[in-house]
Design a protein around this motif. Structure first.
Motif, PDB file in Angstrom:
ATOM      1  N   ARG A  84      -0.726  -9.652 -10.694  1.00  0.00           N
ATOM      2  CA  ARG A  84      -2.124 -10.251 -10.460  1.00  0.00           C
ATOM      3  C   ARG A  84      -3.193 -10.370 -11.633  1.00  0.00           C
ATOM      4  N   GLU A  85      -2.861  -9.215 -12.156  1.00  0.00           N
ATOM      5  CA  GLU A  85      -3.956  -9.356 -13.488  1.00  0.00           C
ATOM      6  C   GLU A  85      -3.620 -10.219 -14.514  1.00  0.00           C
ATOM      7  N   PHE A 107       7.018  -5.098   2.848  1.00  0.00           N
ATOM      8  CA  PHE A 107       5.459  -5.516   2.434  1.00  0.00           C
ATOM      9  C   PHE A 107       5.648  -6.855   2.032  1.00  0.00           C
ATOM     10  N   HIS A 108       4.317  -7.439   2.510  1.00  0.00           N
ATOM     11  CA  HIS A 108       4.152  -8.991   2.134  1.00  0.00           C
ATOM     12  C   HIS A 108       2.699  -9.226   2.243  1.00  0.00           C
ATOM     13  N   LYS A 109       2.155  -9.920   1.290  1.00  0.00           N
ATOM     14  CA  LYS A 109       0.691 -10.133   1.276  1.00  0.00           C
ATOM     15  C   LYS A 109       0.550 -11.607   0.465  1.00  0.00           C
ATOM     16  N   SER A 110      -0.307 -12.334   1.271  1.00  0.00           N
ATOM     17  CA  SER A 110      -0.755 -13.616   0.788  1.00  0.00           C
ATOM     18  C   SER A 110      -2.106 -13.330   0.033  1.00  0.00           C
ATOM     19  N   TYR A 111      -2.409 -13.918  -0.979  1.00  0.00           N
ATOM     20  CA  TYR A 111      -3.622 -13.924  -1.822  1.00  0.00           C
ATOM     21  C   TYR A 111      -4.501 -15.072  -1.765  1.00  0.00           C
ATOM     22  N   ILE A 112      -4.324 -15.939  -0.738  1.00  0.00           N
ATOM     23  CA  ILE A 112      -4.996 -17.234  -0.625  1.00  0.00           C
ATOM     24  C   ILE A 112      -5.608 -17.014   0.764  1.00  0.00           C
ATOM     25  N   ASN A 113      -6.867 -17.042   1.184  1.00  0.00           N
ATOM     26  CA  ASN A 113      -7.687 -16.871   2.444  1.00  0.00           C
ATOM     27  C   ASN A 113      -7.412 -18.121   3.079  1.00  0.00           C
ATOM     28  N   PRO A 121      -7.638  -9.772  -8.515  1.00  0.00           N
ATOM     29  CA  PRO A 121      -8.357  -8.421  -8.711  1.00  0.00           C
ATOM     30  C   PRO A 121      -9.880  -8.324  -8.917  1.00  0.00           C
ATOM     31  N   LYS A 122     -10.265  -9.234  -9.922  1.00  0.00           N
ATOM     32  CA  LYS A 122     -11.737  -9.565 -10.426  1.00  0.00           C
ATOM     33  C   LYS A 122     -12.686  -9.855  -9.111  1.00  0.00           C
TER      34      LYS A 122
END
Length: 133
Positions: A84-85, A107-113, A121-122
């Motif tokens: 992600r960085e 584990f599963h994660k979407s990084y789009i809202n 991360p920033k």
């Protein structure tokens, strides 16, 4: 049943049949050392990490799967953090496979809202800093 599990079963049967005649049940027995090594290998899980990555905002997303597995879920999550960085990671997940080669996503994660904005991360650090004020 995996090959390791079969070997463990055979060793257990051999030790039982020997009935203590050769000292096979002692903790320093070569056979028990091999059995314990097989058992620890049988218990070890490999965590496989995959991502959906986008090179830049308007580019087509693509699947990226790591070629090597991670030894723990913490190590796998660290691999996600590093990716992600360095890349625009839209989604990431971690899978494990059982001895029958059946995949389970742990584990599963979407990084789009919900409105399509990518969380990085920033931006997460900035939002976390704002909450502390």
């Amino acid at each position: 049943m995996s090959r390791e599990a079969e070997l463990i079963k055979e060793i257990d049967e051999h030790i039982k049949e020997a009935g203590g005649l050769y000292g096979l049940e002692l903790s320093d027995s070569d056979l028990l050392i091999i059995r314990n090594a097989l058992a620890s290998q049988e218990k070890a899980k490999a965590y496989w990490v995959s991502f959906i990555i986008q090179d830049y905002e308007d580019s087509r997303p693509w699947l990226c799967a790591l070629n090597e597995s991670c030894g723990s879920i913490e190590e796998a999550k660290e691999a996600i953090h590093k990716q992600r960085e360095n890349y625009r990671v839209l989604s990431a997940w971690i899978d494990v496979f059982n001895q029958d080669n059946v995949k389970t996503t742990v584990f599963h994660k979407s990084y789009i809202n919900s409105i399509g904005i990518l969380s990085t991360p920033k931006t997460e650090r900035r939002q976390g800093d704002e909450r502390k004020d």
